[in-house]
Design a protein around this motif. Structure first.
Motif, PDB file in Angstrom:
ATOM      1  N   ARG A   1       0.702  15.803 -17.366  1.00  0.00           N
ATOM      2  CA  ARG A   1       1.711  14.757 -18.417  1.00  0.00           C
ATOM      3  C   ARG A   1       1.181  13.818 -17.928  1.00  0.00           C
ATOM      4  N   THR A   2       0.202  13.309 -16.883  1.00  0.00           N
ATOM      5  CA  THR A   2      -0.340  12.378 -16.798  1.00  0.00           C
ATOM      6  C   THR A   2      -1.677  12.005 -16.962  1.00  0.00           C
ATOM      7  N   ALA A   3      -2.019  13.041 -17.466  1.00  0.00           N
ATOM      8  CA  ALA A   3      -2.743  12.843 -17.959  1.00  0.00           C
ATOM      9  C   ALA A   3      -3.429  12.953 -19.214  1.00  0.00           C
TER      10      ALA A   3
ATOM     11  N   LEU B   1       7.452   0.888 -11.063  1.00  0.00           N
ATOM     12  CA  LEU B   1       6.700  -0.327 -12.081  1.00  0.00           C
ATOM     13  C   LEU B   1       4.591   0.131 -11.947  1.00  0.00           C
ATOM     14  N   SER B   2       4.750   0.436 -10.513  1.00  0.00           N
ATOM     15  CA  SER B   2       3.418   1.230  -9.966  1.00  0.00           C
ATOM     16  C   SER B   2       2.853   2.032 -10.248  1.00  0.00           C
ATOM     17  N   GLU B   3       3.834   3.167 -10.732  1.00  0.00           N
ATOM     18  CA  GLU B   3       3.007   3.971 -11.637  1.00  0.00           C
ATOM     19  C   GLU B   3       2.752   3.745 -13.012  1.00  0.00           C
ATOM     20  N   GLY B   4       3.418   2.860 -14.117  1.00  0.00           N
ATOM     21  CA  GLY B   4       3.214   2.225 -14.822  1.00  0.00           C
ATOM     22  C   GLY B   4       1.967   1.056 -14.647  1.00  0.00           C
ATOM     23  N   PHE B   5       1.327   1.107 -13.631  1.00  0.00           N
ATOM     24  CA  PHE B   5       0.294  -0.253 -13.459  1.00  0.00           C
ATOM     25  C   PHE B   5      -0.573   0.969 -13.830  1.00  0.00           C
ATOM     26  N   LEU B   6      -0.460   2.346 -12.871  1.00  0.00           N
ATOM     27  CA  LEU B   6      -1.607   2.280 -12.302  1.00  0.00           C
ATOM     28  C   LEU B   6      -2.034   3.499 -13.402  1.00  0.00           C
ATOM     29  N   ILE B   7      -1.525   4.395 -14.055  1.00  0.00           N
ATOM     30  CA  ILE B   7      -1.161   4.074 -15.988  1.00  0.00           C
ATOM     31  C   ILE B   7      -2.070   3.877 -16.530  1.00  0.00           C
ATOM     32  N   GLY B   8      -1.699   2.552 -16.038  1.00  0.00           N
ATOM     33  CA  GLY B   8      -2.671   1.326 -17.700  1.00  0.00           C
ATOM     34  C   GLY B   8      -3.935   1.335 -17.196  1.00  0.00           C
ATOM     35  N   LEU B   9      -4.016   1.176 -15.437  1.00  0.00           N
ATOM     36  CA  LEU B   9      -4.901   1.122 -15.063  1.00  0.00           C
ATOM     37  C   LEU B   9      -6.408   2.009 -15.054  1.00  0.00           C
ATOM     38  N   PHE B  10      -6.112   3.166 -14.419  1.00  0.00           N
ATOM     39  CA  PHE B  10      -6.765   4.469 -15.053  1.00  0.00           C
ATOM     40  C   PHE B  10      -7.121   4.771 -16.581  1.00  0.00           C
ATOM     41  N   GLY B  11      -6.272   3.944 -17.414  1.00  0.00           N
ATOM     42  CA  GLY B  11      -6.679   4.204 -18.928  1.00  0.00           C
ATOM     43  C   GLY B  11      -7.795   2.821 -19.086  1.00  0.00           C
TER      44      GLY B  11
ATOM     45  N   ALA C   1      -1.058  -4.880 -18.829  1.00  0.00           N
ATOM     46  CA  ALA C   1       0.164  -5.423 -19.604  1.00  0.00           C
ATOM     47  C   ALA C   1       0.726  -5.219 -20.035  1.00  0.00           C
ATOM     48  N   VAL C   2       0.871  -3.854 -21.496  1.00  0.00           N
ATOM     49  CA  VAL C   2       1.415  -3.428 -22.239  1.00  0.00           C
ATOM     50  C   VAL C   2       2.307  -2.219 -20.861  1.00  0.00           C
ATOM     51  N   SER C   3       1.640  -1.704 -20.420  1.00  0.00           N
ATOM     52  CA  SER C   3       1.578  -1.294 -19.609  1.00  0.00           C
ATOM     53  C   SER C   3       2.724  -0.751 -18.948  1.00  0.00           C
ATOM     54  N   VAL C   4       2.463  -2.068 -18.040  1.00  0.00           N
ATOM     55  CA  VAL C   4       3.605  -2.538 -16.990  1.00  0.00           C
ATOM     56  C   VAL C   4       4.468  -3.288 -17.201  1.00  0.00           C
ATOM     57  N   LEU C   5       4.831  -3.674 -18.893  1.00  0.00           N
ATOM     58  CA  LEU C   5       5.881  -3.794 -19.545  1.00  0.00           C
ATOM     59  C   LEU C   5       6.656  -2.989 -19.677  1.00  0.00           C
ATOM     60  N   ALA C   6       6.295  -2.018 -20.280  1.00  0.00           N
ATOM     61  CA  ALA C   6       6.822  -0.310 -20.903  1.00  0.00           C
ATOM     62  C   ALA C   6       7.763   0.070 -19.882  1.00  0.00           C
ATOM     63  N   ALA C   7       6.357   0.164 -18.503  1.00  0.00           N
ATOM     64  CA  ALA C   7       7.276   0.615 -17.443  1.00  0.00           C
ATOM     65  C   ALA C   7       8.666   0.057 -16.525  1.00  0.00           C
ATOM     66  N   PHE C   8       8.873  -0.887 -16.816  1.00  0.00           N
ATOM     67  CA  PHE C   8       9.546  -2.632 -16.391  1.00  0.00           C
ATOM     68  C   PHE C   8      11.272  -1.569 -16.665  1.00  0.00           C
TER      69      PHE C   8
ATOM     70  N   PRO D   1       1.201  -1.564  -0.024  1.00  0.00           N
ATOM     71  CA  PRO D   1       0.256  -0.291  -0.217  1.00  0.00           C
ATOM     72  C   PRO D   1       0.566   1.101   0.028  1.00  0.00           C
ATOM     73  N   PHE D   2       1.757   1.135   0.513  1.00  0.00           N
ATOM     74  CA  PHE D   2       3.072   2.216   0.841  1.00  0.00           C
ATOM     75  C   PHE D   2       3.078   2.800  -0.561  1.00  0.00           C
ATOM     76  N   ILE D   3       3.771   1.969  -1.635  1.00  0.00           N
ATOM     77  CA  ILE D   3       4.453   1.871  -2.401  1.00  0.00           C
ATOM     78  C   ILE D   3       3.210   2.153  -3.711  1.00  0.00           C
ATOM     79  N   LEU D   4       2.322   2.318  -3.461  1.00  0.00           N
ATOM     80  CA  LEU D   4       1.224   2.511  -4.472  1.00  0.00           C
ATOM     81  C   LEU D   4       0.580   3.677  -4.172  1.00  0.00           C
ATOM     82  N   ARG D   5       0.668   4.396  -2.606  1.00  0.00           N
ATOM     83  CA  ARG D   5       0.527   5.375  -2.583  1.00  0.00           C
ATOM     84  C   ARG D   5       0.934   6.545  -3.067  1.00  0.00           C
TER      85      ARG D   5
END
Length: 425
Positions: A24-26, A336-346, A400-407, A8-12
């Motif tokens: 940029r994120t938006a 990786l969580s940043e890539g995951f969150l971007i992918g999740l919201f998108g 999945a592509v978003s997470v892989l791209a962030a790796f 949870p701390f890493i996600l926050r």
């Protein structure tokens, strides 16, 4: 830090980092969402084309498996295909018995129909036109050709010499149910011959109106009489109980049995013989595949750029975290969580946009802007349907592509030593 407490701390932390550069994120999320929405709509578009054109073709002309004599095209190209000239002298003998034997070879065959086609001159009173007679067994029509329907009149019965005409023939000849027309053609040995046919109805195949041309469905006995080939058929149409999903397996099983028994026959699937009916679908699938690949590359580039910029901007911060005891996995997890969150919201936004677009077009239709599209759509408009897998699959893939791209940048950040990171300006 224990893994459960760290997650949870890493996600926050990842969410806070993305919030630092909201524009940029938006932009990245909206670009991802737009691409996913197009993919969702594209999948629904492909499914709608198959439902609008391919399914009716299977249910009123192609069947699921077709069987010809193995040497049916020996005097033409040598290869049997949908563009093969109609061959009326290399025919299947006793087709009804042949269908029963085929059902004995594979229990997945639910029904079968013998068919014989011939080009003919169709005449009514003083008007004559070129046409095609498609001779079918009326006793097997309902089971094998369920989508062959009539808009006026009725289906013909065995032995009455009936024929179903399409609207084009009815308009051109000025003929309708109850009228008699004459069909002129040549027998298999080249003699001129003719038969009188009673028009029992005007047929249509929903979704294939653009393919009807001058084709008429007639009692196969009348077409056999025209060609002087009693109890013979050019092709046997087989329908499977599973909607054709196992047509490849049935074809292979039949061909193996024909070869083992020395039977002069060769089976093909509806995909093998689909011709113009599935051409549009194949092109659409190809275009959709290319579009999905391009969208995946764009999404990967966008996420990679966002996470890479975040890596460069927070190198000192990562060094501080490592100096305070954070593990490499913790640093890797943040990015990786940043890539995951971007992918999740998108993915969530793209799925909603795609679903809303499908609902809109399911009501109003996707218009055909050319005659070629009308052939592909099987009409003036295409109506996609909202299906769960169409809405879930593309977003899941892009997540999945978003997470892989962030790796790649995440792994690079995790490997950086604390001392080097703290000296970074």
């Amino acid at each position: 830090m224990p893994a459960r407490a760290a997650t949870p701390f890493i996600l926050r932390l990842a969410f806070r980092n993305l919030s630092r550069h909201r524009r940029r994120t938006a932009l990245t999320i909206f670009a991802l969402a737009f691409g996913i929405a197009l993919m969702v709509l594209g999948q629904a578009w492909t499914d709608a084309m198959e439902r609008a054109v391919v399914d009716p073709a299977k249910n009123a002309t192609l069947g699921h498996v077709q069987v010809y004599r193995a040497d049916a095209a020996a005097d033409e190209t040598g290869e049997i295909s949908f563009i093969m000239p109609q061959n009326n002298y290399r025919l299947i003998q006793n087709p009804v018995q042949f269908i029963k034997e085929a059902q004995g070879l594979d229990p997945r065959i639910e029904s079968g129909l013998s068919r014989l086609m011939v080009g003919a001159l169709l005449s009514f009173k003083e008007t004559t036109m070129d046409g095609v007679l498609i001779g079918i067994d009326p006793s097997a029509r309902a089971a094998t050709y369920p989508d062959l329907s009539v808009i006026s009149g009725r289906h013909f019965e065995p032995g009455e010499g009936g024929v179903l005409i399409n609207r084009g023939v009815a308009r051109k000849l000025g003929i309708g149910p109850g009228d008699d027309m004459v069909a002129l053609g040549t027998t298999s040995d080249g003699r001129l011959n003719g038969v009188k046919l009673r028009v029992t109805g005007v047929y249509t195949i929903k979704g294939l109106e653009a393919y009807e041309w001058g084709s008429c469905y007639a009692d196969i006995a009348s077409v056999q009489a025209l060609l002087d080939v009693p109890d013979q058929a050019g092709v046997v149409i087989l329908r499977l109980g599973d909607g054709g999903r196992e047509s490849d397996a049935v074809r292979d099983r039949l061909n193996a049995a024909f070869q083992a028994k020395g039977t002069n026959a060769l089976a093909f699937t509806w995909k093998d013989m689909g011709g113009p009916f599935i051409g549009g679908m194949l092109v659409t699938n190809f275009i959709a595949t290319i579009m999905n690949f391009v969208m995946g590359v764009i999404v990967a580039a966008g996420v990679l750029n966002t996470v890479l910029m975040a890596t460069f901007e927070r190198t000192r911060e990562m060094g501080t975290m490592r100096a305070m005891g954070a593990r490499k996995l913790d640093v890797l997890g943040v990015f990786l969580s940043e890539g995951f969150l971007i992918g999740l919201f998108g993915a969530a936004l793209g799925a909603l946009l795609g679903a809303a677009t499908i609902v809109f077009f399911s009501q109003y239709g996707i218009p055909a802007f050319s005659e070629a599209q009308k052939y592909t759509y099987g009409g003036d408009r295409l109506y996609p349907m909202l299906k769960l897998m169409d809405v879930v699959r593309p977003p899941a893939i892009m997540l999945a592509v978003s997470v892989l791209a962030a790796f790649i940048p995440s792994f690079s950040a995790a490997r950086t030593r604390p001392a080097e990171s703290l000296r970074y300006v």
